[in-house]
Design an enzyme around this catalytic site. Sequence first.
Site: not given
Length: 267
Positions: A40, A248
């Site tokens: 990711s 993230h």
Amino acid sequence: MRRITAAVAAGLMTFAGLVAAGAPAQAATPTAEYVALGDSYASGVGAGSYDPGSGDCKRSTKNYPHLWAAANPEYTLKDVTCSGATIADVRAEQLSALSASTNLVTLTVGGNDTQFSTVVRTCLTDTESACALATGWMSAVARNQLVGELSGLYKDIKARSPKALILVFGYPQTLSTTGACSPIELSAKKRADMNGLADALAEGTAKAAVDAGVYFVDMRKPFAGHGACGTDPWVHGVNTSDMTATFHPNAAGHEKGYAAKFISTWG
């Protein structure tokens, strides 16, 4: 000191020539192949602008592979990154994109092998001691077991694409040491323990890169001062509208962090 193989040295000479030559006056016809691999952090979860065709892999058109490819139109990008990918997933589902004609490979992987999501959930919802136990256990995995697994993967990539320049991009420390985290506050100890896991991943990945003769790109310094909960975050904090984006890199993290490091160093 990093070991430089003949293939990597040749790749660097190619990149140096491209930088010295300067950008062409008109759009270049692709003459080289770039394959992006990883999880990711490579696919761009948190950056938005996801390719609908990528499904649950959530490949963003704003991820660092796309940003670098846009700046280097002489390369054709094959982006096979996928959210949630482990080392085994990359080997089983992504390496088929490589070939003997591949010129450049980038990769970010290993976080899911240290149960990143589980560790984050523990640190967000449990006690300081539980967070310390989870990060400490996974840090030991990152510095030991993960090294051999990553090195084996890097060697498999080299075998499939022997002339490619292989760049392994690491993970940044995700949290600022100061500033308020909302809607879930994290103590200074929890922040330090979570950043300690990022350090362990960087150390283990660097060892694996040396063993396999590929390049490790440490992303901790480029992201310094831009962790989640700080004043200029390049990393999402707890994102209640999209929990997969939590901790993230956001679009700025890919552009100003990963892509800026990529472009400034390798053209």
